[in-house]
Scaffold this motif. Sequence first.
Motif, PDB file in Angstrom:
ATOM      1  N   ARG A  59     -25.151  35.500   5.588  1.00 18.79           N
ATOM      2  CA  ARG A  59     -26.460  34.923   5.910  1.00 18.79           C
ATOM      3  C   ARG A  59     -27.439  35.954   6.447  1.00 18.79           C
ATOM      4  NH1 ARG A  59     -27.228  29.535   5.728  1.00 18.79           N
ATOM      5  NH2 ARG A  59     -25.398  28.176   5.588  1.00 18.79           N
ATOM      6  N   ARG A  75     -21.122  29.987   1.718  1.00 19.73           N
ATOM      7  CA  ARG A  75     -21.715  30.434   2.978  1.00 19.73           C
ATOM      8  C   ARG A  75     -20.886  29.891   4.147  1.00 19.73           C
ATOM      9  NH1 ARG A  75     -26.735  32.722   1.954  1.00 19.73           N
ATOM     10  NH2 ARG A  75     -27.595  32.196  -0.098  1.00 19.73           N
ATOM     11  N   ASP A  76     -20.864  30.652   5.217  1.00 25.09           N
ATOM     12  CA  ASP A  76     -20.112  30.281   6.422  1.00 25.09           C
ATOM     13  C   ASP A  76     -18.613  30.177   6.158  1.00 25.09           C
ATOM     14  OD1 ASP A  76     -22.560  30.101   7.859  1.00 25.09           O
ATOM     15  OD2 ASP A  76     -22.843  28.065   7.079  1.00 25.09           O
ATOM     16  N   SER A  77     -18.120  30.965   5.182  1.00 25.53           N
ATOM     17  CA  SER A  77     -16.678  31.000   4.921  1.00 25.53           C
ATOM     18  C   SER A  77     -16.162  32.443   5.068  1.00 25.53           C
ATOM     19  CB  SER A  77     -16.365  30.475   3.508  1.00 25.53           C
ATOM     20  OG  SER A  77     -16.921  31.333   2.524  1.00 25.53           O
ATOM     21  N   GLU A  78     -16.824  33.215   5.935  1.00 23.12           N
ATOM     22  CA  GLU A  78     -16.501  34.635   6.122  1.00 23.12           C
ATOM     23  C   GLU A  78     -16.645  35.390   4.801  1.00 23.12           C
ATOM     24  OE1 GLU A  78     -12.571  34.507   7.800  1.00 23.12           O
ATOM     25  OE2 GLU A  78     -13.347  34.244   9.826  1.00 23.12           O
TER      26      GLU A  78
END
Length: 389
Positions: A21, A12-15
């Motif tokens: 999300r 998550r939050d790594s493109e």
Amino acid sequence: MKHNFDEIIDRRDSECKKYERAVYPEDVIPMWIADTDFAVPKEISNAIIKRAQHPCFGYPIESFEFEKSAQRWEKTRFNWDIEPEWVKYANGVLPFLMYAIRALSYPGDEVIIQPPVYPPFSAIVKNNGRQLINNALVQDENGKYQIDFIDLEKKLKSPRAKLLFLSNPHNPTMRSFTLEELTKIGELCLKYSVIVISDEIHCDLVYKGHKHIPFGSINEKFANISMVLINPSKTFNTAGFRTGAAIIPNEVMRKNIQIIIEDNKNYGRTIFGMLTFITAYTECDYYADELMEYLEENRDYLLNFIKRNIPKIKISEPEATYLMWLDFREFNMSQSELKSFLFEKAKLGLNDGATFGEEGKGFMRLNIACPKSTLVKALDNLKKAVDSL
């Protein structure tokens, strides 16, 4: 194993599209799109880091290392002798489907696909003004998908039939087509002058007891009427580099494809795309071997779990790919009900089977290319949701 496939990596939050999300909250396990949750081989990450330390990223040369690495992989893994000159570059496999349509057919011509099948096959045909013709695969008494050769010949006979898009191994039905099946396809396509575009992006992902056979490797005649598409992205988790190759033995076909590539201004190569492709296909054989060992364990765990705990879900023996094709038709749910149940109750993000064609209604596709602990949790979630019905 040299590589740790049990490692849990927070994506998550790594493109990362798979774990977006806005679509998949924390309590939902995404097991849909065809990439893995495994780290790339160290050889690939080290090569990227080393190149990134140089401060300039201008236009790269088109070295023949790209073509030679594809040649090596096909010979080493599948015993197919190809020439580097046969290999063409593009930013993925899908562009070659479009190039083939534009180079080898005219508007209104027919392109045959074999649903349920990878959704972009149909979209690309329709978006390029060709007629989409379905040669649907049929299930036998064990749920295994078979080619309907009587229907296929009927479709190939049409004077406007120009191309057959072949998914080999087949996504999503998990088939690794046999030499006999591929030969029959080739003979029919030769008979009716239809070109085979063989998408072999899942070629490395074949389980024990089965064998991947590149369509163009069977004989020279088949090679002459085919394009074989490859990409290390599914095996080595490098889809974000958008780099694929087509193997085109026929010189005239190759030149016609090149004209379309130039017309679409898609001849520029990427530094890191080439680097990952070359490194994967020259230094990472061990990773592909270990990956299949790990996936085989995950596959067997899933099969045994479903058989023991959720027998209403049907699945034929997976021969290839890490994309499991699950039959939920005994649940007697509409497709929208099934999707909601799996997302809201089982907390799983799977592929909607209906997107693979009308034949996919009642099915969902589940990706097992994840640490076993993730698979165990996902199947426990599924069991609890089914038990609550």
